[in-house]
Design an enzyme around this catalytic site. Structure first.
Site, PDB file in Angstrom:
ATOM      1  N   LYS A   1       5.682  -6.656   4.418  1.00 20.95           N
ATOM      2  CA  LYS A   1       4.459  -6.562   4.852  1.00 20.95           C
ATOM      3  C   LYS A   1       4.203  -8.167   4.121  1.00 20.95           C
ATOM      4  CE  LYS A   1       3.068  -2.911   5.301  1.00 20.95           C
ATOM      5  NZ  LYS A   1       2.384  -1.753   6.636  1.00 20.95           N
TER       6      LYS A   1
ATOM      7  N   GLU B   1      -0.207 -13.417  -0.520  1.00 17.11           N
ATOM      8  CA  GLU B   1      -0.946 -13.307  -2.293  1.00 17.11           C
ATOM      9  C   GLU B   1       0.266 -13.631  -3.107  1.00 17.11           C
ATOM     10  OE1 GLU B   1      -1.943  -9.189  -2.914  1.00 17.11           O
ATOM     11  OE2 GLU B   1      -3.349  -8.811  -2.092  1.00 17.11           O
TER      12      GLU B   1
ATOM     13  N   SER C   1       0.568  -1.002   0.298  1.00 17.06           N
ATOM     14  CA  SER C   1       0.309  -0.099  -0.132  1.00 17.06           C
ATOM     15  C   SER C   1       0.705   1.296  -0.200  1.00 17.06           C
ATOM     16  CB  SER C   1      -0.871  -0.046   1.227  1.00 17.06           C
ATOM     17  OG  SER C   1       0.017  -0.232   2.479  1.00 17.06           O
TER      18      SER C   1
END
Length: 119
Positions: free
Chosen positions: A71, A77, A12
């Protein structure tokens, strides 16, 4: 199930500088894109929507950066993306965002073998 052209996997903190303008560019050029700000709505289950996006994508784009490496979610993911890539269910494009090949080799050695581009 409708196919999505691109699933963008990113940290992000890279949105403002690169990812959001890149997603807009793809959409402007008629690509269908799974990008969290456009694809996940208020009340949606995050894991469910991300799993749907991964299952429907023709190509995943991993935007690797120092923030990405730090992260847990991006790495989760990435595991799904990599499994789909090695099973030939989707293509994987790697973009280095302010990192070097050597840094990727140190952090994510399985991805260092994939030809990548710099943002």
């Amino acid at each position: 199930m409708e196919k999505i052209d691109f699933f963008i996997c990113h940290a992000s903190k890279d949105k403002d500088e690169f990812v959001r303008p890149f997603a807009r560019y793809l959409i402007k050029n008629q690509a269908s894109v799974f990008y969290d700000e456009y694809s996940i709505r208020l009340g949606d289950g995050l894991s469910e929507k991300i799993n749907q996006g991964l299952a429907q994508c023709k190509c995943a784009i991993g935007v690797l950066s120092k923030y990405f490496f730090a992260k847990d979610w991006t790495n989760a993911e990435l595991q799904g993306i990599f499994q789909r890539h090695i099973s030939k269910k989707s293509k994987l494009i790697i973009l280095y965002h302010q990192v070097t090949h050597e840094e990727v080799l140190d952090q994510l050695p399985l991805l260092a073998d994939i030809y990548a581009a710099n943002t």
